[in-house]
Motif scaffolding. Structure first.
Motif, short mmCIF file in Angstrom:
data_model
loop_
_atom_site.label_atom_id
_atom_site.label_comp_id
_atom_site.label_asym_id
_atom_site.label_seq_id
_atom_site.Cartn_x
_atom_site.Cartn_y
_atom_site.Cartn_z
N LYS A 112 -9.51 4.69 -13.23
CA LYS A 112 -10.28 3.64 -13.88
C LYS A 112 -9.38 2.55 -14.45
O LYS A 112 -9.71 1.37 -14.40
N GLU A 113 -8.22 2.96 -15.00
CA GLU A 113 -7.29 1.97 -15.53
C GLU A 113 -6.76 1.07 -14.41
O GLU A 113 -6.63 -0.15 -14.58
N ALA A 114 -6.46 1.68 -13.26
CA ALA A 114 -5.99 0.88 -12.13
C ALA A 114 -7.08 -0.06 -11.63
O ALA A 114 -6.83 -1.22 -11.30
N ALA A 115 -8.31 0.45 -11.58
CA ALA A 115 -9.43 -0.40 -11.17
C ALA A 115 -9.65 -1.52 -12.15
O ALA A 115 -9.97 -2.67 -11.76
N ALA A 116 -9.49 -1.25 -13.46
CA ALA A 116 -9.64 -2.29 -14.47
C ALA A 116 -8.57 -3.37 -14.31
O ALA A 116 -8.85 -4.58 -14.44
N ALA A 117 -7.33 -2.95 -14.04
CA ALA A 117 -6.26 -3.93 -13.82
C ALA A 117 -6.56 -4.80 -12.60
O ALA A 117 -6.37 -6.02 -12.62
N ALA A 118 -7.04 -4.16 -11.53
CA ALA A 118 -7.41 -4.94 -10.34
C ALA A 118 -8.58 -5.87 -10.65
O ALA A 118 -8.62 -7.01 -10.17
N TYR A 119 -9.52 -5.39 -11.45
CA TYR A 119 -10.68 -6.22 -11.81
C TYR A 119 -10.22 -7.45 -12.58
O TYR A 119 -10.70 -8.57 -12.34
N ARG A 120 -9.29 -7.26 -13.53
CA ARG A 120 -8.77 -8.40 -14.30
C ARG A 120 -8.08 -9.40 -13.39
O ARG A 120 -8.25 -10.62 -13.54
N SER A 121 -7.30 -8.91 -12.45
CA SER A 121 -6.58 -9.80 -11.54
C SER A 121 -7.55 -10.59 -10.66
O SER A 121 -7.41 -11.81 -10.50
N ILE A 122 -8.55 -9.90 -10.12
CA ILE A 122 -9.53 -10.58 -9.26
C ILE A 122 -10.32 -11.61 -10.05
O ILE A 122 -10.57 -12.73 -9.58
N HIS A 123 -10.71 -11.24 -11.26
CA HIS A 123 -11.51 -12.16 -12.07
C HIS A 123 -10.69 -13.38 -12.46
O HIS A 123 -11.22 -14.51 -12.47
N ALA A 124 -9.42 -13.18 -12.80
CA ALA A 124 -8.57 -14.32 -13.14
C ALA A 124 -8.42 -15.27 -11.94
O ALA A 124 -8.46 -16.50 -12.09
N THR A 125 -8.25 -14.69 -10.77
CA THR A 125 -8.16 -15.53 -9.57
C THR A 125 -9.45 -16.31 -9.32
O THR A 125 -9.42 -17.51 -9.01
N SER A 126 -10.59 -15.65 -9.50
CA SER A 126 -11.86 -16.35 -9.30
C SER A 126 -12.06 -17.44 -10.33
O SER A 126 -12.65 -18.49 -10.04
N LEU A 127 -11.56 -17.23 -11.56
CA LEU A 127 -11.66 -18.28 -12.58
C LEU A 127 -10.86 -19.51 -12.18
O LEU A 127 -11.34 -20.65 -12.32
N TRP A 128 -9.65 -19.30 -11.69
CA TRP A 128 -8.85 -20.44 -11.24
C TRP A 128 -9.52 -21.16 -10.09
O TRP A 128 -9.53 -22.40 -10.03
N ILE A 129 -10.10 -20.40 -9.20
CA ILE A 129 -10.78 -21.02 -8.05
C ILE A 129 -11.95 -21.89 -8.51
O ILE A 129 -12.11 -23.03 -8.07
N ILE A 130 -12.78 -21.37 -9.43
CA ILE A 130 -13.93 -22.16 -9.86
C ILE A 130 -13.50 -23.37 -10.67
O ILE A 130 -14.14 -24.43 -10.61
N TRP A 131 -12.42 -23.26 -11.44
CA TRP A 131 -11.92 -24.43 -12.16
C TRP A 131 -11.51 -25.51 -11.18
O TRP A 131 -11.86 -26.69 -11.34
N ILE A 132 -10.76 -25.12 -10.15
CA ILE A 132 -10.27 -26.12 -9.18
C ILE A 132 -11.44 -26.72 -8.42
O ILE A 132 -11.53 -27.95 -8.24
N VAL A 133 -12.38 -25.87 -7.97
CA VAL A 133 -13.51 -26.38 -7.20
C VAL A 133 -14.39 -27.29 -8.05
O VAL A 133 -14.81 -28.37 -7.61
N ALA A 134 -14.67 -26.89 -9.30
CA ALA A 134 -15.53 -27.69 -10.17
C ALA A 134 -14.90 -29.03 -10.49
O ALA A 134 -15.56 -30.08 -10.43
N LEU A 135 -13.61 -29.04 -10.82
CA LEU A 135 -12.95 -30.31 -11.13
C LEU A 135 -12.85 -31.20 -9.90
O LEU A 135 -12.99 -32.44 -9.99
N ALA A 136 -12.64 -30.59 -8.74
CA ALA A 136 -12.59 -31.39 -7.51
C ALA A 136 -13.96 -32.01 -7.21
O ALA A 136 -14.05 -33.19 -6.84
N LEU A 137 -15.02 -31.23 -7.37
CA LEU A 137 -16.36 -31.78 -7.16
C LEU A 137 -16.68 -32.87 -8.17
O LEU A 137 -17.30 -33.89 -7.82
N ALA A 138 -16.26 -32.68 -9.43
CA ALA A 138 -16.51 -33.69 -10.45
C ALA A 138 -15.78 -34.99 -10.12
O ALA A 138 -16.34 -36.09 -10.22
#
Length: 462
Positions: A112-138
């Motif tokens: 579960k700890e390993a899955a949580a670490a992977a979850y944090r990494s995936i979520h951080a990557t998705s946050l960067w992606i949405i920031w870039i996409v949203a600012l580009a669209l704006a």
């Protein structure tokens, strides 16, 4: 992070509105009359195309990301999850998400700890992606719309079309939500009636779904159809609602008559808001009041009179529920009485009638359809109440008309059946959907009758 992004987009929209307005004015050298659309409409046009697509992308991301991230985690840890069933896999992913974002779980392990670490990494990557996409669209939307601003550009038409589409979308969402609720109730109720006959549910007199199975488990045991009789629930609901309306109807109506025809403006300005404060009190507070104050009071009074009053009685729940509904009745009745034309009052006074005679023989008959609809809507409100009954009337499904005994209602049993982890393929849990369907049909019928009464008789007094 997402909240900051939304705030940033709203700030960009405000700045775009100001820039669009300024550009529209500058394009005609301050002669606003030469513009096809007002400067503010050009600003709104620029703001919508700056923030609209980006906010839409953020909404889609927020809806799609949890499922995508869970699928990725499930695929990465497929070997560890291979021996688990669907509920266990869902629990594992839920615990991993909770650990990743600082939540509390029952127990944890290295997987579960390993899955949580992977979850944090995936979520951080998705946050960067949405920031870039949203600012580009704006940025793309801003530059495209900024280049379109001109004196002859019909910004008003574009803005109105966008706002009209948004309003239509909101209406469609509301309609689809209602349809989804109704269909979910119908489909789950049909599954319940496949296990329990419809007539035994509606006309049975014994309710004890906790002992729903005669065997040891859902697969091996047969459903005991005789313990799903909902008549005690319907009787308890009607009894408590009847007591509540005995309290709310006369007090609310008399309060409405006083505020509309007798109270001065200064008294009305104070009394009406104070009365409506009751509508803002949480129902759980009413429940505490009923359980800790009203119920012991009735029990003590009953003992002094030689009566056996249960510690959780329908009388206590009904009285407190009636107090809760008073502002509902008084507010609606007050609005209806004030809507009666003043010419009817003046005509009655001109014929020599006193104020009380005018109210009894002119105002109340004229306002009767609206008052009836207010009472029916109040009944719907009482039928759907839960917290007061849970805390003051108890959970015992007794078939009785004695207000001094403990009873229960449909809403209370729905809550009881759905508390905790449930199996949504068992008759015990599906019974909650059948109860919900019956409750929905009752309240819908009351609302339809109230609307029809108003529509049928309102024209006589317009």
């Amino acid at each position: 992070m997402v909240g900051y992004l939304v705030l940033l987009l709203l700030a960009l929209a405000a700045a775009a509105w100001w820039l669009g307005r300024s550009r529209a004015v500058a394009s005609v050298n301050g002669e606003v009359a030469r513009l096809h659309s007002l400067p503010g409409q050009h600003g709104m046009f620029l703001a919508l195309f700056t923030a609209g697509p980006a906010l839409l992308a953020v909404i889609i991301w927020a809806m799609a990301t949890p499922g995508i991230e869970s699928s990725i985690i499930a695929n990465r840890f497929a070997a560890e999850l291979s021996g688990m069933g669907v509920p266990q896999v869902e629990a594992f992913i839920r615990d991993a998400r909770a650990i990743a974002f600082g939540g509390v779980v029952g127990f944890t392990d290295a997987t579960k700890e390993a899955a949580a670490a992977a979850y944090r990494s995936i979520h951080a990557t998705s946050l960067w992606i949405i920031w870039i996409v949203a600012l580009a669209l704006a940025a793309a939307g801003f530059f495209w719309a900024y280049g379109r601003i001109a004196p002859a550009y019909r910004a008003r038409h574009v803005v109105e079309r966008i706002l009209r589409a948004f309003l239509i979308l909101c209406s469609v969402v509301a309609i689809l939500t209602t349809i989804g609720i109704v269909l979910s109730l119908i489909f789950e109720s049909l599954r319940f009636f496949q296990q329990v006959p419809f007539y035994k549910f509606l006309f049975g007199t014994h309710w004890s779904p906790q002992s729903a199975f005669t065997g040891a488990g859902t697969e091996a045991g047969a459903v005991n159809e005789d313990i799903f009789g909902a008549v005690p629930l319907f009787a308890g609901t009607l009894l408590i609602t009847f007591i509540a309306m005995l309290v709310a109807a006369p007090i609310g109506l008399m309060a409405a008559i006083y505020l509309s025809d007798y109270a001065s403006k200064s008294v009305r300005a104070v009394a009406k808001p104070v009365l409506e404060i009751l509508a803002g009190i949480p129902t759980v507070v009413y429940g505490f009041f009923a359980a800790l104050t009203v119920a012991p009071f009735f029990r003590g009074m009953g003992e002094s009179l030689g009566l056996d009053v249960a510690s959780e009685s329908a009388l206590a729940a009904g009285v407190v529920m009636g107090i809760m509904i008073i502002p509902f009745v008084s507010s609606l009745s007050d609005d209806v009485i004030n809507a009666v034309p003043q010419s009817l009052r003046d005509g009655s006074a001109g014929l020599g009638a006193t104020k009380s005679e005018t109210i009894r023989k002119v105002v109340l008959p004229a306002a009767l359809p609206g008052i009836v609809s207010a009472m029916l809507l109040a009944v719907s409100r009482a039928i759907g109440e839960t917290m007061i009954v849970v805390m003051a009337a108890g959970l015992a499904a007794n078939l009785t008309a004695n207000p001094l005994e403990a009873v229960t209602t449909v809403t209370v049993q729905i809550v009881t059946l759905l508390v905790g982890d449930q199996e949504f393929d068992s008759a015990k849990t599906l019974a909650a959907f059948a109860l919900g369907l019956v409750l929905f049909c009752i309240t819908l019928a009351l609302n339809i009758v109230a609307l029809r009464v108003v529509q049928k008789y309102r024209e006589q007094y317009d």
